[in-house]
Design a protein around this motif. Structure first.
Motif, PDB file in Angstrom:
ATOM      1  N   ASP A   1     -69.273 -19.658 -11.689  1.00 60.73           N
ATOM      2  CA  ASP A   1     -69.589 -21.070 -11.850  1.00 60.73           C
ATOM      3  C   ASP A   1     -69.487 -21.809 -10.515  1.00 60.73           C
ATOM      4  OD1 ASP A   1     -69.960 -20.983 -14.631  1.00 60.73           O
ATOM      5  OD2 ASP A   1     -67.812 -21.186 -14.998  1.00 60.73           O
ATOM      6  N   ALA A   2     -70.143 -22.948 -10.452  1.00 64.40           N
ATOM      7  CA  ALA A   2     -69.904 -23.863  -9.346  1.00 64.40           C
ATOM      8  C   ALA A   2     -68.445 -24.306  -9.390  1.00 64.40           C
ATOM      9  CB  ALA A   2     -70.836 -25.064  -9.446  1.00 64.40           C
ATOM     10  N   ALA A   3     -67.968 -24.859  -8.283  1.00 66.65           N
ATOM     11  CA  ALA A   3     -66.561 -25.256  -8.176  1.00 66.65           C
ATOM     12  C   ALA A   3     -66.140 -26.122  -9.360  1.00 66.65           C
ATOM     13  CB  ALA A   3     -66.331 -26.002  -6.872  1.00 66.65           C
ATOM     14  N   GLY A   4     -65.016 -25.749  -9.945  1.00 59.44           N
ATOM     15  CA  GLY A   4     -64.491 -26.475 -11.085  1.00 59.44           C
ATOM     16  C   GLY A   4     -64.867 -25.883 -12.420  1.00 59.44           C
ATOM     17  N   GLY A   5     -65.854 -24.982 -12.442  1.00 57.58           N
ATOM     18  CA  GLY A   5     -66.244 -24.339 -13.694  1.00 57.58           C
ATOM     19  C   GLY A   5     -65.201 -23.342 -14.155  1.00 57.58           C
TER      20      GLY A   5
ATOM     21  N   ASN B   1     -64.544 -20.418 -11.966  1.00 56.55           N
ATOM     22  CA  ASN B   1     -64.270 -20.783 -10.579  1.00 56.55           C
ATOM     23  C   ASN B   1     -63.482 -22.102 -10.552  1.00 56.55           C
ATOM     24  OD1 ASN B   1     -64.332 -20.755  -7.775  1.00 56.55           O
ATOM     25  ND2 ASN B   1     -66.463 -21.448  -7.629  1.00 56.55           N
ATOM     26  N   PRO B   2     -62.367 -22.159 -11.288  1.00 52.94           N
ATOM     27  CA  PRO B   2     -61.675 -23.438 -11.494  1.00 52.94           C
ATOM     28  C   PRO B   2     -61.161 -24.083 -10.212  1.00 52.94           C
ATOM     29  CG  PRO B   2     -60.301 -21.611 -12.222  1.00 52.94           C
ATOM     30  CD  PRO B   2     -61.662 -21.045 -11.947  1.00 52.94           C
TER      31      PRO B   2
ATOM     32  N   GLY C   1     -62.489 -23.551  -7.192  1.00 53.83           N
ATOM     33  CA  GLY C   1     -63.542 -23.641  -6.209  1.00 53.83           C
ATOM     34  C   GLY C   1     -63.383 -22.695  -5.036  1.00 53.83           C
ATOM     35  N   LEU C   2     -62.669 -21.593  -5.239  1.00 53.00           N
ATOM     36  CA  LEU C   2     -62.443 -20.654  -4.138  1.00 53.00           C
ATOM     37  C   LEU C   2     -63.668 -19.790  -3.862  1.00 53.00           C
ATOM     38  CD1 LEU C   2     -58.796 -19.493  -4.982  1.00 53.00           C
ATOM     39  CD2 LEU C   2     -59.542 -21.278  -3.382  1.00 53.00           C
ATOM     40  N   PHE C   3     -64.501 -19.580  -4.879  1.00 51.20           N
ATOM     41  CA  PHE C   3     -65.702 -18.774  -4.706  1.00 51.20           C
ATOM     42  C   PHE C   3     -66.875 -19.661  -4.304  1.00 51.20           C
ATOM     43  CE2 PHE C   3     -63.576 -16.250  -8.203  1.00 51.20           C
ATOM     44  CZ  PHE C   3     -63.077 -15.285  -7.347  1.00 51.20           C
ATOM     45  N   ASP C   4     -67.742 -19.124  -3.460  1.00 51.34           N
ATOM     46  CA  ASP C   4     -68.991 -19.795  -3.113  1.00 51.34           C
ATOM     47  C   ASP C   4     -70.125 -19.067  -3.823  1.00 51.34           C
ATOM     48  OD1 ASP C   4     -71.256 -20.912  -2.070  1.00 51.34           O
ATOM     49  OD2 ASP C   4     -70.633 -20.783   0.033  1.00 51.34           O
ATOM     50  N   PRO C   5     -70.617 -19.602  -4.946  1.00 54.62           N
ATOM     51  CA  PRO C   5     -71.632 -18.893  -5.723  1.00 54.62           C
ATOM     52  C   PRO C   5     -73.002 -18.871  -5.066  1.00 54.62           C
ATOM     53  CG  PRO C   5     -71.215 -21.040  -6.670  1.00 54.62           C
ATOM     54  CD  PRO C   5     -70.218 -20.875  -5.572  1.00 54.62           C
ATOM     55  N   THR C   6     -73.177 -19.565  -3.946  1.00 46.75           N
ATOM     56  CA  THR C   6     -74.480 -19.571  -3.272  1.00 46.75           C
ATOM     57  C   THR C   6     -74.644 -18.412  -2.296  1.00 46.75           C
ATOM     58  OG1 THR C   6     -73.775 -20.939  -1.383  1.00 46.75           O
ATOM     59  CG2 THR C   6     -74.456 -22.089  -3.384  1.00 46.75           C
ATOM     60  N   LEU C   7     -73.555 -17.733  -1.934  1.00 41.50           N
ATOM     61  CA  LEU C   7     -73.638 -16.676  -0.929  1.00 41.50           C
ATOM     62  C   LEU C   7     -74.508 -15.520  -1.419  1.00 41.50           C
ATOM     63  CD1 LEU C   7     -69.978 -16.478   0.444  1.00 41.50           C
ATOM     64  CD2 LEU C   7     -71.944 -17.717   1.378  1.00 41.50           C
ATOM     65  N   GLY C   8     -75.465 -15.145  -0.577  1.00 37.93           N
ATOM     66  CA  GLY C   8     -76.331 -14.014  -0.903  1.00 37.93           C
ATOM     67  C   GLY C   8     -77.350 -14.293  -1.973  1.00 37.93           C
ATOM     68  N   GLN C   9     -77.506 -15.543  -2.364  1.00 39.23           N
ATOM     69  CA  GLN C   9     -78.394 -15.880  -3.463  1.00 39.23           C
ATOM     70  C   GLN C   9     -79.609 -16.670  -2.975  1.00 39.23           C
ATOM     71  OE1 GLN C   9     -77.865 -14.438  -6.051  1.00 39.23           O
ATOM     72  NE2 GLN C   9     -75.681 -14.254  -6.478  1.00 39.23           N
ATOM     73  N   PRO C  10     -80.698 -16.655  -3.734  1.00 36.29           N
ATOM     74  CA  PRO C  10     -81.859 -17.471  -3.382  1.00 36.29           C
ATOM     75  C   PRO C  10     -81.556 -18.946  -3.608  1.00 36.29           C
ATOM     76  CG  PRO C  10     -82.182 -16.444  -5.511  1.00 36.29           C
ATOM     77  CD  PRO C  10     -80.930 -15.849  -4.943  1.00 36.29           C
TER      78      PRO C  10
ATOM     79  N   GLY D   1     -81.267 -22.548  -5.113  1.00 36.21           N
ATOM     80  CA  GLY D   1     -81.197 -22.980  -6.504  1.00 36.21           C
ATOM     81  C   GLY D   1     -80.085 -22.329  -7.288  1.00 36.21           C
ATOM     82  N   ILE D   2     -79.495 -21.274  -6.765  1.00 37.71           N
ATOM     83  CA  ILE D   2     -78.384 -20.612  -7.449  1.00 37.71           C
ATOM     84  C   ILE D   2     -77.073 -21.158  -6.901  1.00 37.71           C
ATOM     85  CG2 ILE D   2     -77.214 -18.417  -7.868  1.00 37.71           C
ATOM     86  CD1 ILE D   2     -79.850 -18.742  -9.356  1.00 37.71           C
ATOM     87  N   GLY D   3     -76.161 -21.476  -7.797  1.00 39.76           N
ATOM     88  CA  GLY D   3     -74.851 -21.949  -7.377  1.00 39.76           C
ATOM     89  C   GLY D   3     -74.437 -23.258  -8.017  1.00 39.76           C
ATOM     90  N   ASP D   4     -75.358 -23.882  -8.755  1.00 39.04           N
ATOM     91  CA  ASP D   4     -75.054 -25.166  -9.379  1.00 39.04           C
ATOM     92  C   ASP D   4     -74.661 -25.051 -10.845  1.00 39.04           C
ATOM     93  OD1 ASP D   4     -75.702 -26.445  -7.003  1.00 39.04           O
ATOM     94  OD2 ASP D   4     -77.813 -26.678  -7.561  1.00 39.04           O
ATOM     95  N   PHE D   5     -74.811 -23.857 -11.425  1.00 33.15           N
ATOM     96  CA  PHE D   5     -74.548 -23.715 -12.849  1.00 33.15           C
ATOM     97  C   PHE D   5     -73.047 -23.750 -13.128  1.00 33.15           C
ATOM     98  CE2 PHE D   5     -78.566 -20.920 -12.837  1.00 33.15           C
ATOM     99  CZ  PHE D   5     -79.379 -22.037 -12.964  1.00 33.15           C
ATOM    100  N   VAL D   6     -72.682 -24.348 -14.243  1.00 35.15           N
ATOM    101  CA  VAL D   6     -71.305 -24.378 -14.722  1.00 35.15           C
ATOM    102  C   VAL D   6     -71.323 -24.023 -16.195  1.00 35.15           C
ATOM    103  CG1 VAL D   6     -69.285 -25.820 -15.190  1.00 35.15           C
ATOM    104  CG2 VAL D   6     -70.539 -26.092 -13.048  1.00 35.15           C
ATOM    105  N   ARG D   7     -70.428 -23.159 -16.592  1.00 39.19           N
ATOM    106  CA  ARG D   7     -70.368 -22.793 -17.998  1.00 39.19           C
ATOM    107  C   ARG D   7     -70.044 -24.016 -18.848  1.00 39.19           C
ATOM    108  NH1 ARG D   7     -66.416 -18.291 -20.874  1.00 39.19           N
ATOM    109  NH2 ARG D   7     -66.953 -18.841 -23.006  1.00 39.19           N
ATOM    110  N   GLU D   8     -70.897 -24.231 -19.874  1.00 40.62           N
ATOM    111  CA  GLU D   8     -70.770 -25.430 -20.698  1.00 40.62           C
ATOM    112  C   GLU D   8     -70.507 -25.134 -22.166  1.00 40.62           C
ATOM    113  OE1 GLU D   8     -73.761 -28.621 -18.974  1.00 40.62           O
ATOM    114  OE2 GLU D   8     -74.808 -26.705 -19.271  1.00 40.62           O
ATOM    115  N   MET D   9     -70.809 -23.915 -22.610  1.00 40.73           N
ATOM    116  CA  MET D   9     -70.807 -23.658 -24.052  1.00 40.73           C
ATOM    117  C   MET D   9     -69.882 -22.518 -24.436  1.00 40.73           C
ATOM    118  SD  MET D   9     -74.735 -24.138 -25.309  1.00 40.73           S
ATOM    119  CE  MET D   9     -75.433 -22.824 -24.332  1.00 40.73           C
ATOM    120  N   GLU D  10     -69.574 -22.471 -25.718  1.00 34.36           N
ATOM    121  CA  GLU D  10     -68.864 -21.337 -26.296  1.00 34.36           C
ATOM    122  C   GLU D  10     -69.777 -20.122 -26.294  1.00 34.36           C
ATOM    123  OE1 GLU D  10     -69.777 -21.419 -31.003  1.00 34.36           O
ATOM    124  OE2 GLU D  10     -68.415 -23.007 -30.346  1.00 34.36           O
ATOM    125  N   THR D  11     -69.209 -18.961 -26.512  1.00 33.41           N
ATOM    126  CA  THR D  11     -70.025 -17.765 -26.666  1.00 33.41           C
ATOM    127  C   THR D  11     -70.658 -17.790 -28.055  1.00 33.41           C
ATOM    128  OG1 THR D  11     -68.190 -16.424 -27.530  1.00 33.41           O
ATOM    129  CG2 THR D  11     -68.474 -16.511 -25.135  1.00 33.41           C
TER     130      THR D  11
END
Length: 400
Positions: free
Chosen positions: A206-210, A213-214, A216-225, A227-237
């Protein structure tokens, strides 16, 4: 008891044939916390699966293990378990293309799909990047469907070479990471949405705070095209249905089947099976317990009468389920992740009433299965780093 049952089953089958009669389915982190001393876990002498291995199958493959004599009627006596290819990081989502006579499967961490040709066994990269795809299937029109961890969506590859996004959100919220998908004859698609793609290895956190990634230690944009890195988990499974007109409906909630993974229909499409695996990255809900649930499918496409079909415990060992497929007789074939309990990973086969019929032992954790081959009588098994197959005495119930 397993060894004795196995010997008796083979003796009966051999006797029947001799007399002229015909003797004649989790996530890598889900390793068990406590190992057991398994009984009859590997063939003796221990077999080799490499291309230069000496013959080791003279009648029944030694890694077919019966729990019920009906198992032998589902298997082919003189067919060996074969390793067709190795070299993936985590193999998943096998799907058979009947027209092209090839198998497609996902290598999730390597962000690619691979193709195995029936003609000569040639393996090549089929699609890269693949959006860290997991489950794949072909619908009744021969179009490929893929669940993309990275993009948190289900896509369809059209016959003209274009791609269509089938589902990316529900009620305005982005999916977690669609995992597996199956087609229904009415033109709908059913898929599961656990959170397993919300990690560095098989997608992006997830983006920071998700939830994954609560701090924000991970950078989800690294190595990605872009547009990737802004998603945050919003729903139940949950488990979903996409109607032919494109409407997305939640058919099973987290309370019904937490952390849903593999799924498949019974041959008559009146039962939906859903594998409920363990907690994923950022899970706040109950998490699955490695069970397979069964639901009745109504005429209005709603699910009811949810129940545990099997807890997937064999000889006291949890054989965590992942991918599922049914044969034409209604038996359920489930991939097995037994963690460090060597000899219990592979495939478990269950009768429609939940009785364990037998197992196929593999030297690797099995992530998913499908029936294929020109006669749809060959079971393909995507297992950790490798692709395996074995011819059976039955046929898969549905395309791919």
């Amino acid at each position: 008891m397993e060894d004795r049952t196995n010997r008796l089953s083979r003796r009966r089958a051999l006797g029947a044939l001799g007399a002229g009669g015909a003797a004649l389915a989790a996530l890598p982190a889900m390793a068990q916390s406590t190992a057991v001393e398994p009984r009859s876990t590997v063939s003796e002498p221990r077999r080799r699966f490499d291309a230069d291995a000496p013959p080791n199958v003279y009648f029944w493959d030694p890694d077919m293990v019966a729990a019920d004599d009906r198992f032998w009627g589902l298997m082919q006596p003189n067919a060996p378990i074969q390793r067709l290819w190795t070299g993936a990081l985590w193999a998943e989502g096998p799907a058979w293309n009947s027209v092209g006579k090839f198998l497609v499967w996902s290598d999730i961490p390597n962000n690619r799909q691979l193709r195995w040709l029936d003609e000569d066994g040639h393996v090549s990269t089929f699609r890269a990047p693949s959006g860290n795809s997991n489950g794949n299937t072909f619908d009744f029109q021969g179009r490929q469907l893929s669940c993309e961890h990275l993009n948190r969506r289900v896509v369809r590859y059209e016959l003209d070479g274009s791609a269509t996004v089938i589902a990316s959100d529900f009620e305005g919220q982005r999916f977690n990471s669609p995992n597996d998908v199956v087609a229904h004859p009415d033109g709908s698609y059913w898929f599961t949405d656990p959170p397993y793609g919300g990690q560095l290895y098989e997608g992006a956190p997830d983006a920071a705070g998700g939830p994954s990634n609560p701090d924000g230690l991970f950078d989800p944009t690294l190595g990605q095209p872009p547009g990737i890195g802004d998603f945050v988990r919003e729903m139940e499974t949950a488990t979903y249905r996409v109607g032919p007109e494109g409407t997305v409906t939640r058919v099973a909630s987290e309370a019904d089947a937490p952390d849903p993974n593999g799924l498949c229909f019974s041959p008559d499409y009146r039962t939906l099976y859903v594998a409920s695996t363990g907690r994923g990255p950022g899970d706040q809900g109950p998490g699955g317990e490695g069970n397979i649930f069964a639901f009745d499918v109504g005429d209005d496409n709603t699910l009811s009468n949810g129940r545990v079909f099997t807890d997937c415990v064999v000889d006291g060992v949890k054989c965590g389920p992942d991918g599922l497929r049914c044969d034409v007789q209604g038996n359920l074939w489930a991939s097995s992740n037994a963690g460090r309990n060597v000899g219990y990973s592979g495939v478990t086969v269950w009768a429609p009433d939940g009785t364990l019929l037998g197992r196929i032992r593999l030297p690797e954790i099995c992530g998913n299965v499908c029936f294929g081959g020109p006669k749809r009588n060959r079971l393909f098994m995507a297992a950790s780093q490798s692709l395996y197959s074995v011819y059976t005495g039955t046929q898969g119930a549905a395309p791919a």
